[in-house]
Every structure is written in C-alpha cells, then in structure tokens.
Design a protein around this motif. Sequence first.
Motif, PDB file in Angstrom:
ATOM      1  N   ARG A 123       2.921  31.246 -16.220  1.00 52.44           N
ATOM      2  CA  ARG A 123       1.884  31.644 -15.265  1.00 52.44           C
ATOM      3  C   ARG A 123       0.467  31.452 -15.811  1.00 52.44           C
ATOM      4  N   ILE A 124       0.345  31.148 -17.074  1.00 58.21           N
ATOM      5  CA  ILE A 124      -0.980  31.120 -17.702  1.00 58.21           C
ATOM      6  C   ILE A 124      -1.679  29.797 -17.417  1.00 58.21           C
ATOM      7  N   ILE A 125      -2.874  29.896 -16.861  1.00 60.34           N
ATOM      8  CA  ILE A 125      -3.726  28.727 -16.664  1.00 60.34           C
ATOM      9  C   ILE A 125      -5.038  28.980 -17.410  1.00 60.34           C
ATOM     10  N   ALA A 126      -5.893  27.973 -17.461  1.00 59.62           N
ATOM     11  CA  ALA A 126      -7.104  28.072 -18.283  1.00 59.62           C
ATOM     12  C   ALA A 126      -8.003  29.232 -17.877  1.00 59.62           C
ATOM     13  N   THR A 127      -8.016  29.571 -16.585  1.00 59.08           N
ATOM     14  CA  THR A 127      -8.925  30.625 -16.118  1.00 59.08           C
ATOM     15  C   THR A 127      -8.250  31.979 -15.969  1.00 59.08           C
ATOM     16  N   SER A 128      -6.986  32.101 -16.351  1.00 60.39           N
ATOM     17  CA  SER A 128      -6.283  33.378 -16.171  1.00 60.39           C
ATOM     18  C   SER A 128      -6.733  34.403 -17.209  1.00 60.39           C
ATOM     19  N   LEU A 146       2.620  20.246 -20.749  1.00 61.82           N
ATOM     20  CA  LEU A 146       3.005  21.020 -21.939  1.00 61.82           C
ATOM     21  C   LEU A 146       1.849  21.095 -22.929  1.00 61.82           C
ATOM     22  N   ALA A 147       1.171  19.963 -23.141  1.00 59.33           N
ATOM     23  CA  ALA A 147       0.034  19.957 -24.063  1.00 59.33           C
ATOM     24  C   ALA A 147      -1.080  20.868 -23.560  1.00 59.33           C
ATOM     25  N   THR A 148      -1.307  20.852 -22.240  1.00 56.51           N
ATOM     26  CA  THR A 148      -2.334  21.730 -21.657  1.00 56.51           C
ATOM     27  C   THR A 148      -1.973  23.190 -21.874  1.00 56.51           C
ATOM     28  N   MET A 149      -0.697  23.521 -21.661  1.00 53.26           N
ATOM     29  CA  MET A 149      -0.262  24.902 -21.842  1.00 53.26           C
ATOM     30  C   MET A 149      -0.381  25.330 -23.303  1.00 53.26           C
ATOM     31  N   MET A 150      -0.029  24.446 -24.211  1.00 49.01           N
ATOM     32  CA  MET A 150      -0.142  24.778 -25.636  1.00 49.01           C
ATOM     33  C   MET A 150      -1.606  25.028 -26.009  1.00 49.01           C
ATOM     34  N   ARG A 151      -2.519  24.265 -25.394  1.00 48.53           N
ATOM     35  CA  ARG A 151      -3.947  24.456 -25.672  1.00 48.53           C
ATOM     36  C   ARG A 151      -4.416  25.803 -25.134  1.00 48.53           C
ATOM     37  N   ASN A 152      -3.944  26.177 -23.941  1.00 53.45           N
ATOM     38  CA  ASN A 152      -4.310  27.481 -23.376  1.00 53.45           C
ATOM     39  C   ASN A 152      -3.778  28.636 -24.217  1.00 53.45           C
ATOM     40  N   LEU A 153      -2.609  28.412 -24.839  1.00 50.88           N
ATOM     41  CA  LEU A 153      -1.967  29.469 -25.626  1.00 50.88           C
ATOM     42  C   LEU A 153      -2.390  29.456 -27.104  1.00 50.88           C
ATOM     43  N   PHE A 154      -3.180  28.457 -27.513  1.00 50.12           N
ATOM     44  CA  PHE A 154      -3.591  28.309 -28.915  1.00 50.12           C
ATOM     45  C   PHE A 154      -2.379  28.242 -29.837  1.00 50.12           C
ATOM     46  N   LEU A 155      -1.389  27.481 -29.400  1.00 45.02           N
ATOM     47  CA  LEU A 155      -0.175  27.286 -30.204  1.00 45.02           C
ATOM     48  C   LEU A 155       0.023  25.795 -30.451  1.00 45.02           C
ATOM     49  N   ARG A 156       0.785  25.490 -31.517  1.00 42.53           N
ATOM     50  CA  ARG A 156       1.060  24.090 -31.848  1.00 42.53           C
ATOM     51  C   ARG A 156       2.487  23.678 -31.538  1.00 42.53           C
ATOM     52  N   LYS A 157       3.419  24.604 -31.700  1.00 42.99           N
ATOM     53  CA  LYS A 157       4.816  24.190 -31.657  1.00 42.99           C
ATOM     54  C   LYS A 157       5.532  24.740 -30.423  1.00 42.99           C
ATOM     55  N   PRO A 158       6.111  23.858 -29.588  1.00 38.58           N
ATOM     56  CA  PRO A 158       7.004  24.335 -28.527  1.00 38.58           C
ATOM     57  C   PRO A 158       8.456  24.324 -29.018  1.00 38.58           C
ATOM     58  N   SER A 159       9.224  25.297 -28.589  1.00 39.35           N
ATOM     59  CA  SER A 159      10.632  25.360 -28.961  1.00 39.35           C
ATOM     60  C   SER A 159      11.452  25.403 -27.673  1.00 39.35           C
ATOM     61  N   LEU A 160      12.251  24.359 -27.438  1.00 42.65           N
ATOM     62  CA  LEU A 160      12.969  24.202 -26.170  1.00 42.65           C
ATOM     63  C   LEU A 160      14.448  24.504 -26.360  1.00 42.65           C
ATOM     64  N   TRP A 161      14.985  25.355 -25.475  1.00 41.89           N
ATOM     65  CA  TRP A 161      16.396  25.763 -25.571  1.00 41.89           C
ATOM     66  C   TRP A 161      17.075  25.634 -24.207  1.00 41.89           C
TER      67      TRP A 161
END
Length: 939
Positions: free
Chosen positions: A147-152, A187-202
């Motif tokens: 649910r997180i977007i840049a302006t949330s 995915l890259a946009t979401m990682m930038r919004n979250l200030f994270l580098r690594k996604p983990s997919l399951w």
Amino acid sequence: MTSENGKAPAVKLSLPLEYQQDLFSELRSEDELVILARGLGLLRVVTNLLHSYDVAGNNLIVVVGADERENGWIGEALAEHAAISRAPLARGLSQVNTDMMSVGTREKMYSQGGIFSITSRILVVDLLSKLLNPETITGLIVLHSERIIATSLEAFIIRIYRQLNKEGFLKAFSDNPEPFTTGFAPLATMMRNLFLRKPSLWPRFHVTVAKSLEGRKQAEVIELEVPMTESMRDIQNAILECVEVSISELKKAGTGLELDDWTLDSALHKSFDVIIRRQLDPIWHRVSYRTRQIVNDLTVLRSILHALLTYDAVSFNKYLDTILAAHQPPPGSTRQSQSPWLFLDAANTIFETAKRRVYTGKTNDAEAPGLNAALPDSLRPVLEEQPKWALLAEVLQEVERDVYFNPTIRDSSNGSILIMCSDQGTSRQIREYLQTKDVMQEDTADGDIISDDSVNAQPSASFMMRRKLRGYLNWKKDFARVSASLFNENQKALEGFTDQKGANGYRGKGPPNKRRRLRGGSAASAGAGRPVNGSLQIAEEKASQVDKLMADIQPNEIDSIQKEEVAVDLLEDMEDYFELYEMSDLVVIHPYDGDMDEHLLEEVRPRYVIMYEPDAAFIRRVEVYRSSHNDRGVRVYFMYYGGSVEEQTYLSAVRREKDAFTRLIREKGNMAVTLTLDGKGPDDPQEQFLRTVNTRIAGGGRLAATAEPPRVVVDVREFRSSLPSLLHGRSMIVIPCMLTVGDYVLSPTICIERKSVRDLISSFKNGRLFNQAETMLQHYKHPMLLIEFDQNKSFTLDPFAEHTTAIATAANPSDLQSRLVLLTLAFPRLKVIWSSSPYQTAEIFEELKKNQEEPDPIKAVQIGLNAGEDPNDQSFNQTPQDMLRAVPGITAKNMNRITLEVDNILEVSNLDEDTLDDLIGKEAGRQVYRFFNKSVFDD
C-alpha cells in the motif's frame, strides 16, 4: 536460539517448517522486503520475529500498518510466546491508536520501551515533535507494504526514521504480490520508498516452500465438481453476454483508454470495475452519462454473477427485484435512464429464468389484451435447490459413516467438521439448511409439501425454501413503497454526471415518447398501458394468484413445531438451553477470514474440512497446518461448480499470483541497487550551505543565507494529506501543532487555510469558511486560501459540477465560482492560491517563504485561543464535528454548546425535542430533531 544480547534467555519459536526457519534467519541477519504468497503464514513469521526482540526487554520496536484484527493476533501470539519461553522481560504488544491518549501517557510508554503498534497519523506527529525520538527506536516493522506509495504517511515515517536513525533495523512485509507488478519498475520504486536494498520473494513454487509442504504426509484432498442446473447455466451465460456487450460498448465510447486487455476473463477479477473506474477517473467529468452508467452496470452484473452461485433461488429472485427497481423510474416519470443491458434479450432470460426457479405458471398471451390480462389460474412453487446442498448433505453422511466405522481417532485431531464458505450470508444459509434438511421426511401425505417427486429418504431444503418463499411474498407487498426510494438512491450516484443545465432531464437524448422495446413475454409488453417513459415492465402476478400460492405454502403441523430463526437471545435460563459439547460432535461453519483462518484451524483442529467454495489461500493454510502437525490427519472436500465463473475466477486468481511472482523474480534479477538509503541527500557541508542560500535579489534585495532549514508550522489534522510529507522532502522542518487559526503558518505574517475542492464545497455549505477567513484576517497580515486539486485529476472545476449545485440558492442560482467571488469581495485582503497538486503546493510554499522570517510555533498555537485556554482542550474529533455541521439547524454558534454538552453523534440523534430546545433554541432544535427522525421512505 538466543537474541543478540548474549545474556538474554533462550527464545522458543513456533516455526516448524523449513521455509519459515530460513525466512526467520534471513530477517534476523539483514533488512529486507519480504513478499510471501498468500496463505503461507506471514503473521506467524512476524510474531516470532517480534518475540525474538521482545524477550531482551530493552528494545523499542514500532509496528506500522497493522489493522485492528492483526493487532489482536500479534498481541495474543506475543503473550503466548512469552509464557512458553518464560521470558520475564517480555512486555507484549502495546497499541497506540487513538488521539484521546494524552501526550504525557504516550511519552511515558515510549520511554519504557517494548513493542508498539501505532497508527500512522499519530506516529508521524510523535516523530516530528520528538515525543518519540527516532534515534531511540530499535527497529521498524512495516506490514502491508504493497500500500505504500511515495506520498503515503508510511513512506514519510520511514524517511524520518532513516534520516535520524542509521543503525536501527527496517523490515517490510507483504502477502499480495500483484500491486508490485504494475507500472514502470514497480519493485525498484517500492524499494526506494521503503529505503531497502534487498527483496526476498517466497512464492508457493519456491523450492524450500514446496519441499516443506509436499515432503511430509499431505492432507487427503477429495475434489468434488458440482454440475450447475440448466436454469443456473442459462442465467450465467446470459449475465456473461451482458458483461461482454457492456465491455464492447465501453470500447465504442472512445474514452481514449487502452481497452485491448479488457476481456471477459479480466471481468471476472474481483476489482475489475474498480480498475476501470480508476482508469477513467482523470477524465470522469468528460465521459458521457451512458459510459458512466455502463461502468456502474459492470459492478451490478458482477454482483448478480456472485449472487447466482451463493444465494438460494428465492433470495436471488428477490435481489433481482431490487436491482430492477433501482434502475426503473417510478410511474409518471419522464426519465429515460435505464441501463443499456436491461434491454438485451439476455436480461430477459436472467429475470424470467430466475422467477421460474421460484414458482411457475403459464401465461395465456392470446387472451391478454392489456396490462390487466388474465394470468394463469394457479402458480406452482418450484423452489429449485442449490446443487451444492445435496452434495454437502452427502459428504456429511459419508463423514458420519467414516466416524462410525472408525470410532477411535488415531491422531490428535478433534474429529470435528469445519465447513468454510465465502461470507456470513452463505454461512447462515448452510447452517439453516443443515438444521432443516430432514424436516419434511416424516410427512408426505400432502401433495404440496415436497414440490418435486424426490425420494422421501433424501435430505431436502423444502422446509427452508417454503419459509423463504412466504417471507418473499410478504416482502413483495411492501416493496412498492421502497422501490421509488431505491431508484432515487441509484440516481444520486449518476445524477451529477448529466448536464446540470438540462432541466428537462433528457437533454442530449431522445424525447420521452421515443419507442423502447419492453421486456416480459406477457401482454405487459404489448399493451396500451405502457408508461410514457418506456420503462421496463415485468409481468406481475395478480393478487389473487399470489394469495393462492401463499395458501399453498402455509405452515403445516410439522412446520409449526420447528423453531424460528433466533434473532435476539437474552441468554436467560441458560441452564435449560445451553450445554458443553464434545468437539467431535461439532460442525463449525465459518466464512473465509484471511490470516485469522490459521487461528481457526489451530483451535478447532478439524479432522474433516469441507471447502464449500474454492479459495487458494485457505488451501495453503491447510497445507501449512497439516505439514506443521505430523500427528493430525486432515481430509479436505473441495467443492466447486464445474464450468462456472466460480471455477474460472479461482483458476485466474492462482494464475495471476504466479505471473506476478514470475515478473518480480525477473525484475529482481535486473534491478539496480539503490545507494541513497539514508533518506537524505549528500552530507557535504558546502552542499548543505548552498541549499540555504536565497539567490533571489530582485528589488534591491541581498544575497542571503539562513543558518538553518526553513520551518513550517502545520496543524496536526493536516497529516491526513500528503502535503506535509512533500514539504519535509523539500528539506523543510515540519512542526506539528494544534492550530486554532489556519492549517499552515509559513511566517509570522503568512497563514494558509488549505482546502481540497470537496472540502471547499462543504465549507461553503455550512458557512465555516467565512468564519475561518475572518479569524485569519484578525490575526495575520497575509491570510491566504489555498485551493488544491488532486494530482491525477484535471485542473478544472468541471468534475465537481454535481456538488456545486447543492450550494446554490434561490437568490443566487450560480455555483462555486460565484461563492468564491463573494468571499473575496467580503474579505479583500484574503489571497486565493490555486494549486494543481500537492507537489505544486510544496513549490508555492517554498516560494512564499523566501525572504520571510521563520514562524514561532508557540505564538501560532496561542493565536485564536481565549486567555488562559489550553490548546490541548481544542482537540475534539474533527470528523464528527464536520458531520454535525452538515445537520440542518447546526450553526457555528450552537456547535460549541452541543460539542461540550453531548458526548457523540449517536447521543445527539437520540435527544428529544425539548432537550434540543434547551440546548440550542427552539427553531434550531426543531430542525435537528426533524432531521434525525425523518422517515427514509419520505421524499
């Protein structure tokens, strides 16, 4: 394992499966975004992770994005873990979810540490005001990261946290992969919004997940394909034809959107109509009335499709009656606003076949000269049963036989039966059927008791369906007075989309006497009594025929001894009616409830699970449950209608999730690493200095540099919008305060009241804006009204045309623009700023602050308060106040009296007229009383 503090006690976890343990180890070692397939136990992993930090006792963990039920789950799970681990320092979960919790209380709680679930709006204010110092936070857990977007607000919280705290951990979770695959590099946009580098997919097809769920003894699954009845298949095909025609009509409408991907298959997606509406939203005010109607029709048709497979025949026919009434103008109306699909032959099939499933009778067209034609001598109840009911009874009999021949359970299951369905309505329907399916077996002397010639020993829904038909016929008598209200309600959603100046109601369409084909195979379609508005007519039964049908299905002796459905149970004489049952005797019927189903499986421990409707996530929950407990056997009966929309929807949902994970895996492999993870730009001192330099030297000004970033004082109620986040992103210091005058204070002389267009219209309606402008003029040299539009909508007032007519008066029949002119004439010093989006507003604020002094937050808070008044006393809940202002009779003067004297809106609505007279005066009291006590059926 032990926590990072070596002296901490051992932590006992409840993660029996290999993929859960691997995921937990990953999360303990590094920050990442976890995207887990639905049903694989995301909350279980989160609670174990929180417990591993909780046992140390010296951590301050903040959970963001959890809803009320998830808070309950996490709190309960942490308490259980603490008891099992015997951790004396564990504190469990503390919730901060209301404005009524005082600042002092929150500060004390934060200082003691622990795990806190805080609503986003409270958390962002506490972080900015340093009530909760970001540097003291051990870590941040973000749920529902899709649910997180840049302006949330959540992105704002993460940015503040990362700017001031580089050491704390940050972990984000989601079990919904589809939103991560829309747009460019999502995915890259979401990682930038979250200030994270690594996604983990399951995903479910992950090697470790598949090994964990398929390696051990699996659940026994029996797949039951239920054929639909002929009439159900006919109705389904007719509905799909209507959907197809509606989509093709949308394509012809020339909306300028990409419609190539819109197919019948995509129309089965649960949010298909929402997606279409979202795509049309920016140009919604420009699309034709017909296009809006078709978008609305797609929602209606999808609901009919769902109702066909879940409602019984009588309830489905009743639902169709309400839909027809909502789309059919009352007699005498000249409106021609029926939905296009209602004129198709397929629509006729839907309504006629649905009626034939309930009762039937032959109409003699030759002897029917007009609307009052002779109808059949008798109506015969058909009362078609849902095919799943008989199969459900058969499955329960099979389970009974299995229990009889194998009385001793060889594992730790309870032996109970769990029936899972889609919603509460279906749950009630199944319960009623199981309670009454054997009622009619004892009496077959009366020919009317069982409508078909079924075998006596077979379970039957005859009693239940007869009771429903009696209720339907009684309901139909009172339905006429409700139908006009239904039509009016439906029109309100579409009313503003017509040309407001077209007072004749059919501007741009044909005249009211234009011929329309009528539906209904009887003389109602050909007679001279057709209404002038060409509205749809169904062959209605004569009162005498309905009375005879009613007499045929009156309760007999067996019916009368059956108990009625319990509506209210006062729990009196409990000893006579209530007792404890053995779990092995229980049949639990429950709707699907997301992650809460894991609790249900653990508590009920069923031996048999009947999935009345398919649900991919629940299948996985059963797999996880079975694989987690070697000593519990489970047999699953998986029921679905063969060749139905239900089957297609289930398969397409599974396929969509698989495709989403495939795209995410591909993007993860190609994704560039984001390096600016501290929420800040470069730390070069020279760069920071240049950012504070004001290069505007027009009018003989000087080149100036401020020693600190600019400050903006913001009202705490404004944090519902994205503007504070954007201001913070422009290197401004945002200071949250409880302001009495204005929403934003940029300098000692500049105060701004921000209004979205909808807020502006409602403020004009209740007169609040004039009071706000007056108070700003009293206390500030440069008061301003900012009118802000949405980012993705047209920068024009046209989309709000339907709302603006409501504020017009007889003396001044004009709309919003004229009200704005009156406002500026009344307050010449008030400046009006127009902004196309929050982004532009942030730029405007930056320009306005140049060469201005910084505001004093203490003075800004005190302005507008009476002498000695505490600003904290002003913190009444804003939403109920806005609702109250819209009530006739409530004015700015009597508003404060009611707010101080009455606790809530419910209490206001229940006050008698005398009490209201004493509170706010006779005339105002009479208006308020009449408003709350007006009948919903009156015009």
